[in-house]
Design a protein around this motif. Structure first.
Motif, short mmCIF file in Angstrom:
data_model
loop_
_atom_site.label_atom_id
_atom_site.label_comp_id
_atom_site.label_asym_id
_atom_site.label_seq_id
_atom_site.Cartn_x
_atom_site.Cartn_y
_atom_site.Cartn_z
N SER A 243 25.38 -33.82 14.02
CA SER A 243 26.11 -32.93 13.11
C SER A 243 26.79 -33.77 12.03
CB SER A 243 27.16 -32.12 13.87
OG SER A 243 28.05 -31.50 12.96
N ARG A 244 26.36 -33.61 10.79
CA ARG A 244 26.96 -34.37 9.70
C ARG A 244 28.43 -34.01 9.53
NH1 ARG A 244 23.37 -34.20 4.42
NH2 ARG A 244 24.13 -32.04 4.41
N ARG A 331 27.37 -20.35 6.27
CA ARG A 331 26.13 -20.17 7.04
C ARG A 331 26.35 -19.31 8.27
NH1 ARG A 331 24.73 -25.31 6.76
NH2 ARG A 331 25.54 -25.98 8.78
N ASN A 332 27.61 -19.19 8.72
CA ASN A 332 27.92 -18.49 9.98
C ASN A 332 29.02 -17.46 9.77
OD1 ASN A 332 26.37 -20.15 12.22
ND2 ASN A 332 27.29 -21.68 10.85
N PRO A 333 28.69 -16.32 9.13
CA PRO A 333 29.73 -15.30 8.91
C PRO A 333 30.35 -14.78 10.20
CG PRO A 333 27.53 -14.46 8.38
CD PRO A 333 27.40 -15.93 8.56
N ARG A 459 22.68 -26.88 23.78
CA ARG A 459 21.51 -26.79 22.90
C ARG A 459 21.64 -27.73 21.71
NH1 ARG A 459 21.99 -20.49 23.51
NH2 ARG A 459 20.85 -20.20 25.47
N ALA A 460 22.88 -28.01 21.31
CA ALA A 460 23.09 -28.92 20.17
C ALA A 460 22.52 -30.30 20.45
CB ALA A 460 24.58 -29.02 19.86
N GLU A 469 17.58 -23.65 17.12
CA GLU A 469 18.52 -23.67 18.24
C GLU A 469 19.46 -24.88 18.15
OE1 GLU A 469 15.29 -23.38 18.55
OE2 GLU A 469 14.90 -21.43 19.52
N ARG A 470 18.90 -26.03 17.79
CA ARG A 470 19.73 -27.24 17.69
C ARG A 470 20.69 -27.13 16.50
NH1 ARG A 470 18.59 -32.75 19.68
NH2 ARG A 470 20.11 -34.17 18.75
N GLU A 471 20.20 -26.63 15.38
CA GLU A 471 21.06 -26.51 14.20
C GLU A 471 22.23 -25.57 14.46
OE1 GLU A 471 20.83 -28.35 11.38
OE2 GLU A 471 19.28 -29.40 12.52
#
Length: 663
Positions: A243-244, A331-333, A459-460, A469-471
């Motif tokens: 994860s950046r 990206r994740n409301p 899953r990360a 799934e990883r993202e």
């Protein structure tokens, strides 16, 4: 027990497989007798530690001393025969055998006699700490090269005249063949191994203190441990996953508190790309808001040039962080965090920002990489830099080994021997209900949400790189770190932006989830325990995360004794707030004992002066009778094995399965 004639075919199939291990009545009967005997032994000692935050010297000392358990055994045996100084020295020898032995060798003329006396004392301590275990379990814990010798010495009583010469000959031979120092070290390690049966680490191994990697190296070697992930652990797990955003967070936190040793020395991650970028892009920028925190001893080692470079690096990575966080929120409301999109709210002309209808001046708006028309976009140079730094985290073999260990031994929560362990909270509403979160599996709350969060966190790391799934798993790790009312963050918001850029401290507040009011109510604690299948007089919730301000009279015991907060300021950064240096919890077969600790003077001082951590131990709950293994989770598993073996006996005796009497 169900008669074999009424068993389902699949049960009979299972018994046939069990018969391969116990092929006849004698073998099955012997194992039943053995397991029944184990059930009647006292429960092993559990040791609970939380929020160690990289303070490896203090952590290792508590691990070595088992929060006073080892010293207690020494005093039990020798209070009437040894002086306090001699007991202090013996305890220190057990904690740090190699280092203390070097000191003894320098100061002692007759090492042969010293070894002889010390071996007798160590055997006595070892005999006491091993008394609650089966002989087989103790034998398995012994160093293989000395297992036979130690077993003989533990079960040979010196008072038996017929055995005395035998006992002394063993000791003299060990000394004669120059194995005394090695044998002594192994004996001390065995004592520490047997003093605690199981260790629980209730989160936050990383950050603040200098060397979390040393703590994890020690945990990798520990005989029995579980970990409940803390928010700072999740942060590093996300960085290791790729994860950046969390790489940027790790670096920003480490720069802010001048805690780079674990990154550069511990994990071999070079910060040269960041320093080059910071000097090039932020060389002419205002950085006063991004001055790093230096302790008294650090400050003298930093030149003005060093301080300026550190501030530039900190500012550079923080701006990248703000951009990446904004991308995640957009990206994740479902995270419900649009109000934390702040870069696009900056009024550059007036150097201010409006939050919740109130306008605040900003201390710094000199952000050369922020595009005012698209503030959350990385520049090509920033994108290259964060990719390079992220690759360094992904390719650190030691970090990856540690994070795999955190995944294999860790979880978001654990139910163990009637206690519910988690680092932060079970999110609640202001009305005292379990808070509901919108997830990909629908609305979830309480235990169901924690189970979902645990699976998504895995899953990360384990899903295929580049997969959806990883993202999402990596996005969710960031939510666990800083998301609104996350179960391991437990707050309304993380105000990093405000703390760096706004002077008005009213904007810095991070309101706690209502859990931290409701956990004082015994009925609420009982309801939480029931969510996880726990009920009864000796069931507890054990938390870390929020330091207990003991110097202000706050108690770590909440909810009428149903909940314990064992974060008492283990990390030096929190000790001014808490007034102590941490709590640990001991749960043995007779009681729960809460131990509060004073600051640790350091490993070198402990060895030289035989100085233990000053601790106060309080028994806050006694069991009505000594708990046996039969009453533990392991005991229930053993009982299931006994039931299966009893069914196998029935099968043999009824003829449903034929015995094998091969010689």
């Amino acid at each position: 027990m169900t008669p074999i004639s009424t068993c389902q075919p699949e049960h009979l199939h299972y018994l046939k497989m069990l018969a391969r291990q116990y092929p006849n009545v004698q073998a099955a009967s012997t194992e039943i007798i053995n397991l029944q005997a184990i059930l009647n032994l006292p429960k092993g000692t559990e040791h609970f530690i939380s929020d160690v935050h990289g303070e490896y010297e203090a952590f290792l000392h508590l691990l070595n001393s088992a929060s006073g358990v080892v010293r207690e055994k020494v005093d039990d045996l020798f209070a009437a025969t040894l002086s306090k100084h001699e007991r202090d020295q013996l305890a220190t020898l057990i904690y740090y055998p190699r280092e203390k032995l070097e000191e003894v060798e320098r100061e002692t003329e007759d090492m042969r006699e010293w070894y002889r006396i010390t071996f007798h004392r160590l055997i006595e301590v070892c005999r006491l700490v091993s008394s609650k275990y089966t002989r087989s379990k103790v034998r398995k814990a012994m160093p293989p090269e000395y297992a036979y010798i130690i077993d003989e010495m533990l079960h040979t009583h010196y008072g038996d005249n017929d055995k005395r010469d035998y006992y002394e000959k063993i000791i003299s031979t060990i000394i004669d063949i120059d194995r005394a120092s090695n044998f002594l070290v192994q004996m001390c390690e065995l004592i520490k191994r047997l003093a605690v049966d199981h260790l629980h680490l209730v989160g936050d191994i990383f950050d603040r203190g200098p060397r979390a990697d040393i703590i994890l190296d020690s945990l990798l070697e520990y005989h029995s441990v579980d970990i409940q992930w803390g928010n700072h652990d999740i942060l590093w797990m996300g960085a290791a996953s790729g994860s950046r955003t969390l790489v940027a967070t790790v670096l920003a936190n480490s720069l802010r508190y001048n805690n780079l040793e674990v990154i550069e020395t511990g994990y071999g991650i070079s910060l040269r790309p960041l320093s080059d970028f910071a000097n090039e892009v932020y060389g002419g920028c205002d950085t006063h808001c991004f001055a790093v925190k230096l302790s008294g001893e650090d400050a003298g080692n930093f030149t003005e040039r060093d301080k300026l470079l550190a501030a530039r690096m900190y500012k550079a990575i923080t701006i990248i962080l703000f951009k990446l966080e904004g991308q995640k929120i957009r990206r994740n409301p479902a995270f419900g965090m649009d109000d934390r999109l702040l870069l696009d709210k900056i009024d550059y002309a007036h150097r201010c920002i409006t939050l919740q209808g109130v306008t605040y001046p900003l201390e710094d708006t000199d952000f050369p990489t922020v595009d005012r028309t698209d503030p959350y976009a990385l520049t090509p140079e920033e994108n290259t830099l964060i990719n390079q730094l992220t690759a360094s985290f992904r390719h650190s073999e030691k970090l990856q080994r540690h994070v795999r260990f955190l995944y294999s031994k860790g979880s978001l929560y654990k139910v163990f021997n009637g206690n519910l362990l988690f680092h932060g909270c079970i999110p609640m509403t202001a009305e005292g209900e379990f808070m509901t979160f919108e997830t990909r599996e629908g609305p979830l709350s309480g235990k169901a949400f924690l189970d979902y969060a645990d699976q998504t966190a895995r899953r990360a790391y384990y899903s295929r790189p580049g997969s959806e799934e990883r993202e999402f798993g990596m996005d969710f790790l960031w939510f666990l770190w800083a998301g609104r009312n996350s179960p391991i963050f437990g707050r309304e918001r993380m105000t990093t932006f405000e703390r760096r850029l706004i002077l008005d401290e009213s904007t810095w507040t991070e309101p706690k989830n209502p859990y931290y009011q409701f956990y004082n109510d015994p009925a609420v604690c009982d309801a939480m325990l029931r969510q996880f299948g726990l009920e009864g007089p000796h069931c507890h919730i054990i938390n870390g995360h929020i330091p207990v301000k003991s110097k202000k009279g706050e108690s770590p015991i909440k909810g009428g004794g149903k909940l314990l907060v064992i974060d008492g300021g283990f990390c030096k950064a929190y000790q001014k707030t808490t007034g102590i240096a941490g709590y640990t919890l001991i749960y043995n077969s007779a009681c729960f004992r809460l131990v509060s600790h004073e600051p640790f003077a350091g490993r070198a001082n402990a060895i030289r002066e035989n100085q233990d951590i000053a601790s106060t131990s309080v028994v806050f709950e006694r069991l009505e009778s000594r708990m046996k293994i039969a009453g533990t989770d392991v005991g229930r598993q053993l009982q299931e094995q006994i039931d299966d073996l009893m069914a196998l006996l029935w099968a043999y005796r009824s003829g449903a399965i034929v015995e094998d009497h091969k010689e």
